[in-house]
Write a protein that holds these residues in place. Structure first.
Motif, PDB file in Angstrom:
ATOM      1  N   LEU A  66       0.946  -1.356   0.011  1.00  0.00           N
ATOM      2  CA  LEU A  66      -0.042  -0.023   0.260  1.00  0.00           C
ATOM      3  C   LEU A  66       1.000   1.420  -0.024  1.00  0.00           C
ATOM      4  CD1 LEU A  66      -2.966  -0.894   2.557  1.00  0.00           C
ATOM      5  CD2 LEU A  66      -2.875  -1.105  -0.060  1.00  0.00           C
ATOM      6  N   CYS A  67       2.030   1.145   0.619  1.00  0.00           N
ATOM      7  CA  CYS A  67       2.836   2.375   0.778  1.00  0.00           C
ATOM      8  C   CYS A  67       4.380   2.041   0.039  1.00  0.00           C
ATOM      9  CB  CYS A  67       3.161   2.771   2.135  1.00  0.00           C
ATOM     10  SG  CYS A  67       1.446   3.093   3.001  1.00  0.00           S
ATOM     11  N   PRO A  68       4.388   1.710  -1.023  1.00  0.00           N
ATOM     12  CA  PRO A  68       5.887   1.532  -1.477  1.00  0.00           C
ATOM     13  C   PRO A  68       6.769   2.579  -1.597  1.00  0.00           C
ATOM     14  CG  PRO A  68       4.028   1.580  -3.325  1.00  0.00           C
ATOM     15  CD  PRO A  68       3.377   1.793  -2.136  1.00  0.00           C
ATOM     16  N   GLY A  69       7.943   2.421  -0.747  1.00  0.00           N
ATOM     17  CA  GLY A  69       8.785   3.656  -0.988  1.00  0.00           C
ATOM     18  C   GLY A  69       8.437   4.507  -0.003  1.00  0.00           C
ATOM     19  N   TYR A  70       7.270   4.701   0.550  1.00  0.00           N
ATOM     20  CA  TYR A  70       6.981   5.595   1.643  1.00  0.00           C
ATOM     21  C   TYR A  70       7.484   5.433   2.916  1.00  0.00           C
ATOM     22  CZ  TYR A  70       3.846   9.236   3.756  1.00  0.00           C
ATOM     23  OH  TYR A  70       3.469  10.315   4.376  1.00  0.00           O
ATOM     24  N   MET A  71       8.124   6.528   3.558  1.00  0.00           N
ATOM     25  CA  MET A  71       8.678   6.437   4.905  1.00  0.00           C
ATOM     26  C   MET A  71       7.684   6.638   5.898  1.00  0.00           C
ATOM     27  SD  MET A  71      11.776   5.598   3.969  1.00  0.00           S
ATOM     28  CE  MET A  71      12.868   5.602   5.612  1.00  0.00           C
ATOM     29  N   GLY A  72       7.518   5.535   6.793  1.00  0.00           N
ATOM     30  CA  GLY A  72       6.259   5.652   7.857  1.00  0.00           C
ATOM     31  C   GLY A  72       4.706   5.017   7.434  1.00  0.00           C
ATOM     32  N   VAL A  73       3.873   5.413   7.943  1.00  0.00           N
ATOM     33  CA  VAL A  73       2.464   4.856   7.795  1.00  0.00           C
ATOM     34  C   VAL A  73       1.905   6.020   6.718  1.00  0.00           C
ATOM     35  CG1 VAL A  73       0.243   4.587   8.671  1.00  0.00           C
ATOM     36  CG2 VAL A  73       2.272   4.034   9.853  1.00  0.00           C
ATOM     37  N   CYS A  74       1.350   5.456   5.533  1.00  0.00           N
ATOM     38  CA  CYS A  74       0.954   6.394   4.222  1.00  0.00           C
ATOM     39  C   CYS A  74      -0.526   6.537   4.592  1.00  0.00           C
ATOM     40  CB  CYS A  74       1.262   5.775   3.146  1.00  0.00           C
ATOM     41  SG  CYS A  74       0.492   4.540   2.876  1.00  0.00           S
ATOM     42  N   GLU A  75      -1.259   7.279   3.962  1.00  0.00           N
ATOM     43  CA  GLU A  75      -2.706   7.518   4.110  1.00  0.00           C
ATOM     44  C   GLU A  75      -3.487   6.308   4.119  1.00  0.00           C
ATOM     45  OE1 GLU A  75      -4.114  10.479   1.634  1.00  0.00           O
ATOM     46  OE2 GLU A  75      -2.942  12.094   2.417  1.00  0.00           O
ATOM     47  N   LYS A  76      -3.024   5.448   2.957  1.00  0.00           N
ATOM     48  CA  LYS A  76      -3.685   4.176   2.869  1.00  0.00           C
ATOM     49  C   LYS A  76      -3.945   3.304   3.979  1.00  0.00           C
ATOM     50  CE  LYS A  76      -3.284   3.675  -2.175  1.00  0.00           C
ATOM     51  NZ  LYS A  76      -2.916   3.130  -3.254  1.00  0.00           N
ATOM     52  N   MET A  77      -2.712   3.444   4.953  1.00  0.00           N
ATOM     53  CA  MET A  77      -2.837   2.626   6.227  1.00  0.00           C
ATOM     54  C   MET A  77      -3.206   3.494   7.434  1.00  0.00           C
ATOM     55  SD  MET A  77       0.830   0.212   5.590  1.00  0.00           S
ATOM     56  CE  MET A  77       0.379  -0.672   7.338  1.00  0.00           C
ATOM     57  N   ASP A  78      -3.973   4.375   7.206  1.00  0.00           N
ATOM     58  CA  ASP A  78      -4.311   5.346   8.237  1.00  0.00           C
ATOM     59  C   ASP A  78      -5.753   5.424   8.095  1.00  0.00           C
ATOM     60  OD1 ASP A  78      -4.330   6.906  10.513  1.00  0.00           O
ATOM     61  OD2 ASP A  78      -3.238   8.692   9.687  1.00  0.00           O
ATOM     62  N   PRO A  79      -6.572   4.606   8.799  1.00  0.00           N
ATOM     63  CA  PRO A  79      -6.210   3.813   9.682  1.00  0.00           C
ATOM     64  C   PRO A  79      -6.079   2.388   8.903  1.00  0.00           C
ATOM     65  CG  PRO A  79      -8.744   4.101   9.478  1.00  0.00           C
ATOM     66  CD  PRO A  79      -8.178   5.361   8.584  1.00  0.00           C
ATOM     67  N   VAL A  80      -5.468   1.357   9.454  1.00  0.00           N
ATOM     68  CA  VAL A  80      -5.579   0.281   9.063  1.00  0.00           C
ATOM     69  C   VAL A  80      -6.791  -0.706   9.045  1.00  0.00           C
ATOM     70  CG1 VAL A  80      -4.222  -2.182   9.403  1.00  0.00           C
ATOM     71  CG2 VAL A  80      -3.120   0.009   9.718  1.00  0.00           C
ATOM     72  N   GLU A  81      -7.009  -0.873   7.690  1.00  0.00           N
ATOM     73  CA  GLU A  81      -8.419  -1.638   7.481  1.00  0.00           C
ATOM     74  C   GLU A  81      -8.299  -3.193   7.976  1.00  0.00           C
ATOM     75  OE1 GLU A  81     -11.431  -3.627   6.400  1.00  0.00           O
ATOM     76  OE2 GLU A  81     -10.132  -4.037   5.023  1.00  0.00           O
ATOM     77  N   GLY A  82      -9.074  -3.541   8.814  1.00  0.00           N
ATOM     78  CA  GLY A  82      -8.946  -4.861   9.700  1.00  0.00           C
ATOM     79  C   GLY A  82      -8.958  -6.122   8.761  1.00  0.00           C
ATOM     80  N   ARG A  83     -10.020  -5.965   7.888  1.00  0.00           N
ATOM     81  CA  ARG A  83     -10.091  -7.258   6.927  1.00  0.00           C
ATOM     82  C   ARG A  83      -9.293  -7.385   6.030  1.00  0.00           C
ATOM     83  NH1 ARG A  83     -14.498 -10.268   6.355  1.00  0.00           N
ATOM     84  NH2 ARG A  83     -15.782  -8.765   7.674  1.00  0.00           N
ATOM     85  N   MET A  84      -8.451  -6.524   5.768  1.00  0.00           N
ATOM     86  CA  MET A  84      -7.501  -6.335   4.623  1.00  0.00           C
ATOM     87  C   MET A  84      -6.050  -7.000   5.333  1.00  0.00           C
ATOM     88  SD  MET A  84      -5.373  -3.444   2.345  1.00  0.00           S
ATOM     89  CE  MET A  84      -6.926  -3.369   1.450  1.00  0.00           C
ATOM     90  N   LEU A  85      -5.864  -6.723   6.508  1.00  0.00           N
ATOM     91  CA  LEU A  85      -4.719  -7.152   7.484  1.00  0.00           C
ATOM     92  C   LEU A  85      -5.005  -8.506   7.933  1.00  0.00           C
ATOM     93  CD1 LEU A  85      -2.224  -6.381   9.394  1.00  0.00           C
ATOM     94  CD2 LEU A  85      -3.760  -5.877  11.150  1.00  0.00           C
ATOM     95  N   LEU A  86      -6.055  -8.969   7.930  1.00  0.00           N
ATOM     96  CA  LEU A  86      -6.462 -10.311   8.198  1.00  0.00           C
ATOM     97  C   LEU A  86      -5.985 -11.295   6.885  1.00  0.00           C
ATOM     98  CD1 LEU A  86      -7.799 -12.798   9.812  1.00  0.00           C
ATOM     99  CD2 LEU A  86      -9.987 -12.110   8.573  1.00  0.00           C
ATOM    100  N   GLN A  87      -6.289 -10.593   5.836  1.00  0.00           N
ATOM    101  CA  GLN A  87      -5.652 -11.637   4.737  1.00  0.00           C
ATOM    102  C   GLN A  87      -4.233 -11.488   4.625  1.00  0.00           C
ATOM    103  OE1 GLN A  87      -7.086  -9.339   1.483  1.00  0.00           O
ATOM    104  NE2 GLN A  87      -9.518 -10.109   1.837  1.00  0.00           N
ATOM    105  N   TYR A  88      -3.483 -10.416   5.136  1.00  0.00           N
ATOM    106  CA  TYR A  88      -2.026 -10.464   4.970  1.00  0.00           C
ATOM    107  C   TYR A  88      -1.598 -11.349   6.400  1.00  0.00           C
ATOM    108  CZ  TYR A  88      -1.428  -6.810   1.638  1.00  0.00           C
ATOM    109  OH  TYR A  88      -1.471  -6.198   0.406  1.00  0.00           O
ATOM    110  N   ILE A  89      -2.214 -11.304   7.246  1.00  0.00           N
ATOM    111  CA  ILE A  89      -1.887 -12.421   8.678  1.00  0.00           C
ATOM    112  C   ILE A  89      -1.826 -13.576   8.012  1.00  0.00           C
ATOM    113  CG2 ILE A  89      -2.780 -13.151  10.705  1.00  0.00           C
ATOM    114  CD1 ILE A  89      -3.551 -10.300  11.440  1.00  0.00           C
TER     115      ILE A  89
END
Length: 874
Positions: free
Chosen positions: A407-430
């Motif tokens: 979601l944040c390629p090359g971005y230092m820190g948390v980008c807008e797409k991960m603010d906030p972190v979407e729980g269902r998407m995070l589950l897929q990554y887990i």
């Protein structure tokens, strides 16, 4: 609002803040944590004493993992993980209340009615947003929390909850765990039980989610696998009454064959079960298979080592993390202020008391100096689930790292797409993570969020009395690898004890199943001529076979015949040889002295015919004993009745001639017809031809052949069964073959009786009469012996011997009565073998008239002339 803003502290908030009952660590992304820092409190009090290992060790493992991740330049670079850690107090309802903290930021509050003094809306700081939760420990706590977190789509990774229920992805879709579920554990235990050859076990479960779910999984898997039966399934109450465990042991002994006991129970229940078994003097009887709650712990078996000997236990594969040991043993009151419960741990670990505000000093306990050191001034052993806590935190970090890369390629820190972190998407990554964990083993999840099943298998052994303990005897990773040679049981026995309802049947025994219990059966022997078709049924061997000694199959029945060396053959052969020699001697004598008066007077032509018949009677003995073949069987049919037929036909012709002569003499002096030698021979051959005609018709209707009779020698014991090689002559056909000869014999006897009045000077009638009387007696004795042995296992031998001996005796009687005296006179008294005066037929008539009151005796006419035979007694 300005007035509200002025109330904010003028300094930057600290990195670690102590909120009531929780630890908060600031970070760019916040993880939640649930740990049983305290035990369950007494009634009315939520929390009890601090739990050093399961609480503080695990909590510190999460803090250690966060430190490692935040200092790792390759994992979540420029992103700091924070935490909000709560105490569940080992109580599901209390944990539910605490977990509401995690969802506060997601609950939309209506502040439209709130206004500052200047009329502007207030500025209210939002609580930190938790993107994922590490925990909880107990399955019941995880189930309760998972229901709430699911509503707000917050992923959860547990480090210790193993209930199979949590594998239901439709109900707990946001739940994952780095420990394998108890269903894997149950599968491993089923595999262990089957590997040891057990098929009849009992189960013990502590009341509650862990114990009941574990046993339910074991029961379900054992049903699916088949071949394993549950004798009893007993539940241990949460609050057992006095004597409850004694009753449990008594119930287990109701099915004493089920020595294997599968136990899903907490440490206290395990210990009390062992105590009750020891109290009942059943040390060494029960063979326990314990779940991971028993594992390799020493506390459940303390002071009960003899009862626990041989117990097989399993434990999720784990390793001690050296880095954590270094971290934790370096913790002190000064460098670990972020853990708000560390002071309690310190007091409990070092058995001292800290002076704290609001806490009254207890003079009975020594005062803590703060200079104590963990593992030096107290006992320390890394808690078993530390590895899994670290792996759970790293699994969350790896999922966030992969999500950040996408979601944040090359971005230092948390980008807008991960603010906030979407729980269902995070589950897929887990669910997609795959990395080597803290112990070097792979960390991954299946579609239900379960980690792979990896277990170490231990057995508690007392081989070394000075150093008893748990010995690693195998592993389970989707399949079992067990080392039976490493196992040892009560008393040092290396042989695996039995835990079966019924022991295997002996060879040749079938299983008769007990209704409703597929592992229980009775063994029944396949008797008679049955063999074991399969393990459940017997079947008859084919007619020409008999069962093997162990009745696992059939073997050909040995084929026998009457041997020449058999006692049943020796006597008939001996008699037959004597008879043949005697008959040959008579024939030779008659041939040598063919023209002497005695030979001429005996009726040479019929004598030679009769002697031929006698010779054939003796000869049949050898055919009856010879090995059956088509030729032998054909000659048996031909000669069996022919010899007797020739003999009795000749004697019948003689007696009939004598009878007719004397009957005619009573009426007139004219001689009767057909008394010449030629006529006599023709009559005899006509009588013989009837027998020959019957035999040849028999040949045409049923050609001779051999058979193997398997019914004749088939006694109850198949070891003595034999197939008898014989000709196709039944008892009935044999008697039919002899019946014509018997008719001739009876008819001849009748004429002999009628001729009994013949004067003694007519010397042939009475010897023939004696011959026939004796022959009748012999055959009257033969019939009951022959048919009375029809059911005997040696029927063929007895009947053959009886038949041949009877025939030889009848031939011997004929030979002895009719010809031996003549031969005696010819050889030893030749002076009597001279011509005497002749008498006319008229004199014969006069003699017949005079002798009406005497026994008639047959006489023969010399050379067919109307002359009277020499007046001579034998």
């Amino acid at each position: 609002c300005d007035d509200i803003q002025t109330l904010k502290p003028p300094f930057h908030p600290p990195q670690v803040s102590k909120v009531e009952g929780s630890i908060k660590i600031e970070g760019d992304i916040t993880l939640g944590g649930l740990f049983p820092v305290h035990s369950r409190g007494p009634a009315g009090v939520p929390c009890g004493d601090v739990k050093r290992e399961k609480g503080i060790h695990r909590l510190e493992a999460m803090l250690y993992a966060l430190d490692q991740i935040n200092s790792d330049p390759d994992l979540l670079p420029n992103i700091t993980l924070g935490a909000r850690i709560l105490d569940t107090c080992s109580r599901d309802t209390y944990a539910l209340e605490q977990s509401l903290t995690f969802v506060q930021a997601l609950i939309q509050k209506d502040n439209s009615d709130v206004r500052c003094s200047n009329g502007e809306p207030p500025i209210i700081p939002k609580p930190e947003r938790v993107v994922g939760v590490i925990g909880a420990s107990g399955s019941s706590v995880s189930i309760m929390v998972a229901n709430v977190l699911r509503l707000f789509a917050i992923p959860q990774i547990s480090y210790a909850s193993t209930a199979p229920e949590l594998s239901d992805n439709s109900r707990y879709e946001f739940f994952s765990r780095v420990v394998p579920p108890d269903s894997y554990q149950a599968q491993a235990m089923v595999d262990i039980v089957k590997a040891m050859g057990w098929n009849y076990v009992s189960t013990l479960a502590s009341e509650g989610n862990y114990g009941e779910s574990g046993v339910d999984a074991f029961l379900q898997i054992s049903r699916e696998a088949g071949g394993l039966c549950i004798a009893q399934s007993i539940k241990i109450p949460r609050e057992p009454r006095p004597g409850e465990f004694d009753k449990i042991i008594k119930r287990l002994m109701e099915t004493s064959n089920a020595r294997g006991v599968i136990i899903f129970a907490n440490e206290d229940d395990i210990k009390r079960v062992l105590q009750a078994a020891k109290k009942a003097n059943l040390t060494g009887h029960f063979l326990f298979v314990g779940s991971d709650s028993w594992g390799a712990k020493s506390s459940p078996i303390q002071d009960q080592e003899e009862v626990a000997e041989g117990a097989v236990t399993i434990l999720p594969k784990r390793a001690s993390i050296d880095g954590f040991d270094q971290y934790f043993t370096s913790r002190s009151l000064e460098n670990n202020r972020r853990n708000i419960w560390f002071a309690e741990f310190w007091e409990d670990d070092f058995k001292c008391k800290l002076t704290r505000p609001g806490i009254k000093y207890d003079p009975s306990r020594r005062k803590c100096t703060g200079d104590e050191r963990i593992s030096q001034d107290s006992q320390y052993e890394q808690e078993g689930k530390v590895q899994f806590v670290i792996d759970a935190v790293y699994a969350m970090a790896h999922a966030l790292h992969s999500m950040h890369l996408d979601l944040c390629p090359g971005y230092m820190g948390v980008c807008e797409k991960m603010d906030p972190v979407e729980g269902r998407m995070l589950l897929q990554y887990i669910r997609s993570v795959n990395f080597n964990g803290s112990a070097g083993t792979g960390v991954m999840f299946n579609e239900n969020g379960d980690a792979p099943g990896r277990y170490d298998i231990f057995q508690y052994q007392m081989s070394n009395v000075s150093n008893p303990g748990y010995k690693d005897i195998g592993q389970w990773t989707n399949h079992l690898r067990l080392n039976p040679e490493e196992m040892q049981w009560s008393g040092g026995d290396r042989r695996i004890p039995d835990s079966v309802c019924s022991f295997p049947c002996e060879p040749g025994e079938r299983k008769k199943m007990v209704k409703g219990v597929p592992c229980c059966w009775h063994c029944e022997l396949c008797d008679g001529y049955q063999y074991l078709l399969d393990e459940f049924s017997c079947d008859m061997c084919p007619f020409d076979m008999r069962p093997l000694p162990n009745r696992t199959g059939c073997r050909p029945t040995p084929i026998i015949k009457l041997e020449w060396s058999s006692p049943w053959a020796i006597i008939p052969v001996f008699l037959a040889i004597l008879g043949i020699l005697a008959t040959t001697g008579v024939i030779g004598t008659f041939v040598r002295f063919n023209d002497t008066p005695i030979v001429r007077a005996s009726g040479r032509e019929l004598s030679y015919v009769l002697l031929t018949g006698i010779f054939l009677i003796y000869l049949i003995t050898f055919l009856m004993i010879a090995e059956p073949s088509v030729a032998v069987c054909a000659f048996r049919r031909l000669l069996l009745g022919l010899g007797m037929c020739i003999s009795y036909a000749a004697m019948l012709t003689k007696t009939n001639r004598i009878y007719r002569i004397f009957e005619q003499g009573k009426k007139s002096v004219t001689p009767p017809k057909f008394i010449s030698p030629t006529s006599q021979l023709i009559i005899t051959f006509i009588l013989i031809s009837v027998q020959l005609l019957g035999v040849f018709i028999w040949f045409g209707v049923m050609p001779p052949h051999t058979i193997i009779d398997y019914e004749e020698q088939k006694p109850p014991n198949p070891e003595f069964a034999r197939g008898v090689l014989k000709c196709d002559m039944s008892d009935l056909s044999l008697m039919l073959c002899l019946s014509y000869s018997i008719v001739l014999m009876i008819t001849c006897t009748v004429y002999a009786i009628k001729s009994r009045g013949v004067p003694e000077t007519f010397n042939e009638a009475k010897p023939i009469g004696f011959t026939m009387y004796t022959t009748c007696i012999i055959w009257l004795a033969f019939v009951p012996i022959f048919f009375g042995t029809a059911q005997s296992t040696e029927k063929m031998f007895i009947q053959t011997t009886t038949l041949t001996v009877s025939m030889s005796l009848s031939a011997t009687v004929s030979l002895g009565m009719l010809y031996i005296p003549k031969v005696y006179v010819i050889i030893f008294h030749p002076e009597q073998n001279v011509q005497k005066r002749k008498r006319s037929f008229k004199a014969v008539v006069q003699a017949a008239t005079v002798s009406t009151h005497l026994s008639m005796k047959s006489s023969e006419k010399q050379n067919g002339e109307s002359k009277i035979e020499p007046d001579r007694s034998q």
